[in-house]
Motif scaffolding. Structure first.
Motif, mmCIF file in Angstrom:
data_model
loop_
_atom_site.group_PDB
_atom_site.id
_atom_site.type_symbol
_atom_site.label_atom_id
_atom_site.label_comp_id
_atom_site.label_asym_id
_atom_site.label_seq_id
_atom_site.Cartn_x
_atom_site.Cartn_y
_atom_site.Cartn_z
ATOM 1 N N ALA A 274 0.829 -1.206 0.000
ATOM 2 C CA ALA A 274 0.000 0.000 0.000
ATOM 3 C C ALA A 274 0.866 1.261 0.000
ATOM 4 O O ALA A 274 0.519 2.264 -0.611
ATOM 5 C CB ALA A 274 -0.924 0.007 1.217
ATOM 6 N N ARG A 275 2.018 1.177 0.693
ATOM 7 C CA ARG A 275 2.879 2.365 0.784
ATOM 8 C C ARG A 275 4.317 1.955 1.042
ATOM 9 O O ARG A 275 4.587 1.075 1.870
ATOM 10 C CB ARG A 275 2.389 3.297 1.893
ATOM 11 C CG ARG A 275 3.088 4.651 1.958
ATOM 12 C CD ARG A 275 2.178 5.706 2.587
ATOM 13 N NE ARG A 275 1.641 5.266 3.860
ATOM 14 C CZ ARG A 275 2.165 5.612 5.048
ATOM 15 N NH1 ARG A 275 3.230 6.371 5.102
ATOM 16 N NH2 ARG A 275 1.597 5.193 6.166
ATOM 17 N N VAL A 276 5.239 2.564 0.295
ATOM 18 C CA VAL A 276 6.676 2.351 0.493
ATOM 19 C C VAL A 276 7.185 3.404 1.461
ATOM 20 O O VAL A 276 6.951 4.595 1.272
ATOM 21 C CB VAL A 276 7.435 2.448 -0.845
ATOM 22 C CG1 VAL A 276 8.933 2.298 -0.622
ATOM 23 C CG2 VAL A 276 6.923 1.400 -1.829
ATOM 24 N N LEU A 277 7.864 2.970 2.508
ATOM 25 C CA LEU A 277 8.355 3.888 3.536
ATOM 26 C C LEU A 277 9.817 4.221 3.275
ATOM 27 O O LEU A 277 10.740 3.553 3.747
ATOM 28 C CB LEU A 277 8.179 3.276 4.934
ATOM 29 C CG LEU A 277 6.739 2.872 5.294
ATOM 30 C CD1 LEU A 277 6.697 2.219 6.666
ATOM 31 C CD2 LEU A 277 5.821 4.091 5.253
ATOM 32 N N GLY A 278 10.037 5.263 2.464
ATOM 33 C CA GLY A 278 11.391 5.711 2.164
ATOM 34 C C GLY A 278 12.175 4.705 1.345
ATOM 35 O O GLY A 278 11.627 3.923 0.578
ATOM 36 N N LEU A 279 13.503 4.712 1.546
ATOM 37 C CA LEU A 279 14.386 3.823 0.792
ATOM 38 C C LEU A 279 14.717 2.559 1.572
ATOM 39 O O LEU A 279 15.608 1.799 1.186
ATOM 40 C CB LEU A 279 15.686 4.561 0.431
ATOM 41 C CG LEU A 279 15.521 5.749 -0.534
ATOM 42 C CD1 LEU A 279 16.859 6.435 -0.757
ATOM 43 C CD2 LEU A 279 14.942 5.274 -1.864
ATOM 44 N N SER A 280 14.030 2.337 2.672
ATOM 45 C CA SER A 280 14.259 1.119 3.456
ATOM 46 C C SER A 280 13.417 -0.015 2.895
ATOM 47 O O SER A 280 12.739 0.122 1.879
ATOM 48 C CB SER A 280 13.892 1.365 4.912
ATOM 49 O OG SER A 280 12.482 1.517 5.037
ATOM 50 N N ARG A 281 13.411 -1.160 3.587
ATOM 51 C CA ARG A 281 12.567 -2.293 3.174
ATOM 52 C C ARG A 281 11.231 -2.307 3.923
ATOM 53 O O ARG A 281 10.435 -3.224 3.745
ATOM 54 C CB ARG A 281 13.304 -3.612 3.418
ATOM 55 C CG ARG A 281 14.584 -3.748 2.601
ATOM 56 C CD ARG A 281 15.146 -5.155 2.698
ATOM 57 N NE ARG A 281 16.468 -5.235 2.112
ATOM 58 C CZ ARG A 281 16.695 -5.410 0.813
ATOM 59 N NH1 ARG A 281 15.680 -5.529 -0.022
ATOM 60 N NH2 ARG A 281 17.924 -5.472 0.354
ATOM 61 N N ALA A 282 10.990 -1.312 4.741
ATOM 62 C CA ALA A 282 9.731 -1.246 5.493
ATOM 63 C C ALA A 282 8.579 -0.894 4.554
ATOM 64 O O ALA A 282 8.707 -0.013 3.695
ATOM 65 C CB ALA A 282 9.832 -0.221 6.610
ATOM 66 N N ARG A 283 7.454 -1.580 4.725
ATOM 67 C CA ARG A 283 6.295 -1.364 3.858
ATOM 68 C C ARG A 283 5.010 -1.383 4.670
ATOM 69 O O ARG A 283 4.910 -2.086 5.693
ATOM 70 C CB ARG A 283 6.197 -2.469 2.799
ATOM 71 C CG ARG A 283 7.412 -2.633 1.898
ATOM 72 C CD ARG A 283 7.575 -1.449 0.946
ATOM 73 N NE ARG A 283 8.717 -1.652 0.067
ATOM 74 C CZ ARG A 283 9.952 -1.233 0.317
ATOM 75 N NH1 ARG A 283 10.212 -0.607 1.472
ATOM 76 N NH2 ARG A 283 10.929 -1.442 -0.546
ATOM 77 N N VAL A 284 4.025 -0.626 4.203
ATOM 78 C CA VAL A 284 2.662 -0.774 4.688
ATOM 79 C C VAL A 284 1.966 -1.672 3.678
ATOM 80 O O VAL A 284 1.805 -1.304 2.512
ATOM 81 C CB VAL A 284 1.932 0.583 4.795
ATOM 82 C CG1 VAL A 284 0.470 0.367 5.196
ATOM 83 C CG2 VAL A 284 2.643 1.480 5.788
ATOM 84 N N GLU A 285 1.578 -2.870 4.113
ATOM 85 C CA GLU A 285 1.003 -3.850 3.188
ATOM 86 C C GLU A 285 -0.507 -3.671 3.061
ATOM 87 O O GLU A 285 -1.178 -3.176 3.975
ATOM 88 C CB GLU A 285 1.288 -5.272 3.667
ATOM 89 C CG GLU A 285 2.758 -5.647 3.660
ATOM 90 C CD GLU A 285 2.974 -7.079 4.099
ATOM 91 O OE1 GLU A 285 3.975 -7.680 3.672
ATOM 92 O OE2 GLU A 285 2.140 -7.585 4.886
ATOM 93 N N ASN A 286 -1.035 -4.108 1.914
ATOM 94 C CA ASN A 286 -2.484 -4.175 1.749
ATOM 95 C C ASN A 286 -3.049 -5.212 2.714
ATOM 96 O O ASN A 286 -2.444 -6.270 2.938
ATOM 97 C CB ASN A 286 -2.842 -4.576 0.311
ATOM 98 C CG ASN A 286 -2.598 -3.438 -0.661
ATOM 99 O OD1 ASN A 286 -2.961 -2.306 -0.384
ATOM 100 N ND2 ASN A 286 -1.980 -3.747 -1.795
ATOM 101 N N GLU A 287 -4.224 -4.918 3.274
ATOM 102 C CA GLU A 287 -4.817 -5.823 4.267
ATOM 103 C C GLU A 287 -5.040 -7.219 3.685
ATOM 104 O O GLU A 287 -4.819 -8.224 4.367
ATOM 105 C CB GLU A 287 -6.143 -5.245 4.760
ATOM 106 C CG GLU A 287 -5.991 -4.012 5.639
ATOM 107 C CD GLU A 287 -7.323 -3.540 6.175
ATOM 108 O OE1 GLU A 287 -8.332 -4.249 5.977
ATOM 109 O OE2 GLU A 287 -7.359 -2.460 6.790
#
Length: 302
Positions: free
Chosen positions: A35-48
């Protein structure tokens, strides 16, 4: 359609593999999962829905770094996809349906188990035989990839799904039905009973009409049969054959247009209990014998 295909592809792949990976699976930042890429890291907001899928199978995901920084992270996968495309999909195969293409791809996939990558000592199939025991067992029930809708059947015995219309039996006019939308097909249920199954339409503003759904109405109003859109689609799909047409003409000549057409519709109603090929053979035999009633066709078909 993209997200549905993404989930269906995963369910099919895990079924073919016979298990789910126990380690992390690397993904690009596709919208079906992220759902959303958090900067240049590997952290992500995933789709439910993707989170629910991973929880169902126990999968762990790792996402590529966006942009040029992560361009090297999926080269091997893209290289193998390129190899498959060049070896199996060039030139582009001509098929009659998506199901036929999928069957061809599955056959090629099995054949590729005998392929050796460059100078490696084992084939792809032999390497996978070593890895297969490391997979996690699959859940008893697969993940439901379709999207469920509750829709009212209109006066034309159709339901509207994502700008397109699909027919259901005329007896359901005015009823509310459940519609399961998959990547490649649409399935309609009246309660728990499946009442219609259509190949999903891709372009917008189209209609997929099954002639069988309208036969009860047409047998009462046979004058509407010749110009019916459902008849036109049945002809294109090969369900209404030249043999049907050849029997119809003398039936109308013998009984009149109205009763001759009604006799043809009664013949088509037999298709709910007789295999299509048997019915066509019965029509051809009845035509040769000059037998122009539905009872005669049923006798020949059986």
């Amino acid at each position: 359609m993209g997200r549905g295909a993404f989930f269906e592809g995963h369910v099919h792949a895990l079924s073919v593999l016979g298990g789910a990976p126990t380690g992390k699976v690397r993904y690009d930042n596709l919208r079906a999962a992220v759902a959303r890429v958090l900067g240049l890291s590997r952290a992500r907001v995933e789709n439910e829905r993707w989170t629910a899928f991973r929880s169902h199978y126990g999968n762990e995901s790792m996402y590529c770094i966006p942009g040029l920084e992560g361009a090297h992270e999926k080269g091997g996968v893209e290289g193998q996809i390129g190899w498959f495309r060049r070896n199996h999909l060039v030139p582009v195969p001509e098929v009659g349906s998506l199901a036929e293409l999928n069957a061809m791809i599955e056959r090629w996939d099995v054949e590729d188990d005998a392929h050796r990558i460059r100078s490696r000592p084992r084939t792809i199939g032999e390497y996978f035989a070593v890895e297969r025991p490391l997979l996690r067992p699959l859940p008893d029930e697969p993940f439901e990839t379709g999207r469920l809708f509750s829709l009212r059947v209109d006066r034309y015995a159709q339901v509207s799904v994502r700008t397109n219309r699909y027919s259901v039996p005329v007896g359901l006019i005015g009823r509310t039905v459940r519609v399961m939308l998959h990547a490649s097909e649409v399935v309609v249920y009246d309660g728990r009973r499946e009442v219609a199954r259509h190949e999903r339409l891709i372009a917008k503003g189209q209609a997929h009409l099954e002639l069988d759904h309208y036969l009860e109405a047409l047998v009462r109003k046979p004058g509407a049969f010749p110009g019916a859109t459902a008849l036109e689609q049945a002809c294109s799909a090969g369900k209404f054959t030249p043999v049907h047409d050849a029997w119809w003409a003398p039936a109308c000549k013998a009984h009149g247009d109205r009763d001759g057409t009604r006799a043809l519709i009664e013949v088509m109603l037999l298709g709910r209990h007789l295999h299509h090929e048997y019915l066509v053979t019965g029509l051809a035999a009845a035509l040769r014998a000059g037998a122009l009633t539905a009872d005669a066709v049923a006798l020949e078909a059986r």
